[in-house]
Design a protein around this motif. Structure first.
Motif, PDB file in Angstrom:
ATOM      1  N   TYR A 112       0.782  -1.491  -0.120  1.00  0.00           N
ATOM      2  CA  TYR A 112       0.180  -0.034  -0.367  1.00  0.00           C
ATOM      3  C   TYR A 112       1.255   1.434   0.373  1.00  0.00           C
ATOM      4  O   TYR A 112       1.882   1.567   0.448  1.00  0.00           O
ATOM      5  N   GLN A 130      -8.617  -0.199  -1.346  1.00  0.00           N
ATOM      6  CA  GLN A 130      -8.133  -1.133  -2.058  1.00  0.00           C
ATOM      7  C   GLN A 130      -7.988  -1.404  -3.408  1.00  0.00           C
ATOM      8  O   GLN A 130      -7.530  -1.750  -4.383  1.00  0.00           O
ATOM      9  N   GLN A 133      -5.090   0.922  -4.157  1.00  0.00           N
ATOM     10  CA  GLN A 133      -3.880   0.404  -2.953  1.00  0.00           C
ATOM     11  C   GLN A 133      -3.000   1.680  -2.171  1.00  0.00           C
ATOM     12  O   GLN A 133      -1.922   1.799  -2.414  1.00  0.00           O
TER      13      GLN A 133
END
Length: 172
Positions: A112, A130, A133
């Motif tokens: 991330y 999500q 990221q």
């Protein structure tokens, strides 16, 4: 005696001509399809020197390497401008795309992005998005998790107070 000497001279001349021919192939003007933007180009290794504003990208395959001159470095690499040569350098191991060795723009899977770094998990006070990221700061008005809410009986009491009939002229 003359035959071995003639044969030796013939072999020496052939080796000398082969070396001269190879040198001519190595130093090219960069006009060929594989040598676009090159100042020095070799058939075996591609570019070794690029025109002033281009980046030298060296692709390695096993023990072989092949140079190419590019306007922009490919994904996974960033450009470094130098006095002698501009080069493409590989991003860090967790970066898919980067601005420099220390600043990622996009991370590889399972990492991330947070302030230019690729991390396995987002730091406290941030949430993992999500789709992108990326770690995003938690907004104060953002919905809290279950454990951060007020106890259930307080919420029920608030609802009962809201449902009481209002008396005219009184404000709740």
């Amino acid at each position: 005696m003359r035959a071995p000497l003639c044969l030796l001279l013939l072999v020496a001349h052939a080796v000398d001509m082969l070396a001269l021919n190879r040198r001519k192939k190595q130093v090219g003007t960069g006009l060929g399809g594989n040598c676009t933007g090159c100042i020095i180009c070799s058939e075996e290794n591609g570019c070794s020197t690029c025109q002033q504003r281009l980046f030298l990208f060296i692709r390695r395959e096993g023990i072989r390497q092949y140079g190419k001159c590019l306007h922009d470095c490919p994904p996974g690499y960033f450009g470094i401008r130098g006095q002698e040569v501009n080069r493409c350098k590989k991003c860090g191991a967790t970066c898919e795309s980067c601005f420099s060795q220390d600043f990622c723009i996009r991370c590889k899977r399972q990492f991330y992005l947070y302030k230019g770094k690729c991390l396995p998990t987002c730091p406290p006070g941030t949430l993992a998005h999500q789709n992108t990221q990326e770690c995003q700061e938690r907004n104060p008005g953002q919905k809290k998790g279950r454990k951060d809410r007020r106890p259930r009986k307080d919420r029920k009491l608030d609802r009962r107070l809201d449902m009481r009939p209002q008396q005219p002229g009184l404000q709740p």
